[in-house]
Design an enzyme around this catalytic site. Structure first.
Site, mmCIF file in Angstrom:
data_model
loop_
_atom_site.group_PDB
_atom_site.id
_atom_site.type_symbol
_atom_site.label_atom_id
_atom_site.label_comp_id
_atom_site.label_asym_id
_atom_site.label_seq_id
_atom_site.Cartn_x
_atom_site.Cartn_y
_atom_site.Cartn_z
ATOM 1 C CD1 TRP A 1 0.074 -0.660 3.435
ATOM 2 C CD2 TRP A 1 -0.141 1.545 3.159
ATOM 3 N NE1 TRP A 1 0.553 -0.053 4.579
ATOM 4 C CE2 TRP A 1 0.435 1.303 4.441
ATOM 5 C CE3 TRP A 1 -0.369 2.863 2.774
ATOM 6 C CZ2 TRP A 1 0.767 2.337 5.325
ATOM 7 C CZ3 TRP A 1 -0.024 3.893 3.650
ATOM 8 C CH2 TRP A 1 0.532 3.628 4.903
ATOM 9 C CD GLU B 1 4.669 6.676 12.558
ATOM 10 O OE1 GLU B 1 5.710 6.291 11.995
ATOM 11 O OE2 GLU B 1 3.907 5.916 13.183
ATOM 12 C CD GLU C 1 7.589 2.400 11.300
ATOM 13 O OE1 GLU C 1 7.129 3.540 11.529
ATOM 14 O OE2 GLU C 1 7.167 1.380 11.861
ATOM 15 C CG HIS D 1 3.610 4.610 9.138
ATOM 16 N ND1 HIS D 1 4.125 3.856 10.172
ATOM 17 C CD2 HIS D 1 3.147 3.727 8.224
ATOM 18 C CE1 HIS D 1 3.966 2.573 9.895
ATOM 19 N NE2 HIS D 1 3.377 2.470 8.717
ATOM 20 C CD GLU E 1 7.584 -0.807 15.244
ATOM 21 O OE1 GLU E 1 6.479 -0.296 14.989
ATOM 22 O OE2 GLU E 1 8.561 -0.694 14.482
ATOM 23 C CB THR F 1 3.542 3.416 17.306
ATOM 24 O OG1 THR F 1 4.117 2.143 16.982
ATOM 25 C CG2 THR F 1 4.634 4.317 17.849
ATOM 26 C CG ASP G 1 2.401 -0.634 7.714
ATOM 27 O OD1 ASP G 1 1.835 -1.592 7.174
ATOM 28 O OD2 ASP G 1 2.920 0.306 7.081
ATOM 29 C CD GLU G 2 3.930 1.783 13.598
ATOM 30 O OE1 GLU G 2 4.901 1.010 13.602
ATOM 31 O OE2 GLU G 2 4.053 3.001 13.409
ATOM 32 C CG HIS H 1 6.803 -2.749 11.528
ATOM 33 N ND1 HIS H 1 6.662 -1.406 11.249
ATOM 34 C CD2 HIS H 1 6.825 -3.381 10.328
ATOM 35 C CE1 HIS H 1 6.608 -1.232 9.938
ATOM 36 N NE2 HIS H 1 6.692 -2.414 9.360
#
Length: 336
Positions: free
Chosen positions: A35, A78, A116, A119, A169, A172, A201-202, A205
């Site tokens: 994405w 970010e 990252e 973001h 992570e 966030t 995403d976080e 991770h």
């Protein structure tokens, strides 16, 4: 590494950058199918761009200033990404010494950074299109934060580094996810989708960094527990603690107060993260530890209850206090 065997020695017999790290690299979504920020923003090249932007601004208009203060604080955090990649490259034994190193560790570092990077880009563009914030004041804050840097107390030690990223992570993920939930209650469904995507995403991770620590626990449990206990005695440093807009010397504290009031990220979340890590790594079930390791094991396992009591006491006290309103340059010096 100081208080335990070197990371290189620990991974020499069964390298961490073999099966386990290669598996975790698969948690990254780099490439054409990944994405991108533009997938969640109005396309200014489309014939409907004007109406799309109006719709975004109309939804944003319904959100309170407090939500935008937290959103800006999260975005500024970010955008300080260069500092975080620099941090990863200080971890002895798993750095990227030439910038294009073809090791699993180096590929992870670059892939993680590329994810990252999306973001800050996405949140920055959303804020710009919303018209709700003073973008120059935000840009000044970003520049200050990158210039100031931050020190999470990793000491070039991958044990401490991966403990920190395992915690951060998850923090966030919680923050972005909760901002999205609040946005949804005010009808900003586009912002809710943006925050949920970033939180996803976080979450990936988080799984990777926690898996790295799981591997270390299997090879050197005493070493990891000693570092974990030592880090928690000093508490986890948030990456934006040196945030400033050049005007407000207490900007980070004021931003954090708003986040806590909105229940986006609270002291209870801090306690919950510690509890999650203790349970995920089954720290209470570890056996064969040294006397020092057992001491740290007992200390760490008691932390969630201790922090939860402190958090509840602090939050109950604040409920009885009149909220303090502070001016934020990010929202044209309005108070929140």
């Amino acid at each position: 590494c100081t208080s335990h065997a070197s990371f290189t020695q620990i991974t020499n017999n069964t390298p961490l950058n073999s099966s386990s790290l290669t598996t975790n690299i698969q948690l990254l979504e780099t490439g054409d199918k990944a994405w991108q920020p533009q997938d969640y923003l109005p396309d200014l090249a489309a014939s409907t761009w004007e109406q799309d932007v109006k719709d975004l601004r109309q939804a944003a208009e319904g959100c309170p200033d407090e939500l935008f203060v937290v959103l800006v604080g999260d975005m500024v955090t970010e955008e300080a990404l260069p500092t975080y990649q620099t941090l990863l490259n200080t971890f002895e034994g798993c750095d990227d010494p030439i910038g294009t190193t073809d090791s699993a560790w180096a590929r992870w570092s670059r892939g993680w950074t590329s994810e990252e990077n999306r973001h800050g880009d996405l949140l920055n563009k959303y804020l710009y299109l919303s018209g709700k914030t003073d973008m120059r004041a935000i840009e000044v804050t970003i520049q200050h934060l990158i210039t100031s840097g931050f020190n999470p107390g990793a000491r070039k030690d991958p044990y401490r580094g991966f403990l920190y990223t395992s915690f951060q992570e998850r923090a966030t993920k919680i923050s972005h996810g909760n901002v999205g939930k609040v946005a949804k209650t005010y009808g900003a469904k586009d912002l809710q989708k943006i925050c949920a995507k970033i939180a996803g995403d976080e979450g990936r991770h988080e799984k990777a960094y926690q898996a790295f620590c799981t591997e270390i626990l299997q090879r050197d449990p005493d070493g990891l527990l000693i570092e974990f206990g030592d880090m928690m005695r000093g508490q986890i440093v948030m990456p934006a603690e040196l945030m400033t807009d050049g005007k407000d010397a207490s900007l980070y504290e004021n931003f954090s107060e708003v986040a806590q009031r909105l229940e986006v990220y609270t002291a209870l979340d801090y306690a919950d993260i510690i509890e999650h890590l203790v349970d995920h790594w089954k720290i209470g079930e570890l056996t064969g530890l040294s006397s020092e390791g057992e001491k740290e094991q007992e200390y760490i396992c008691r932390l969630p209850t201790r922090y939860r009591k402190l958090a509840e006491r602090s939050m109950n006290k604040k409920k009885d206090e009149e909220p303090v309103m502070n001016s934020f340059s990010w929202i044209f010096d309005r108070k929140a």
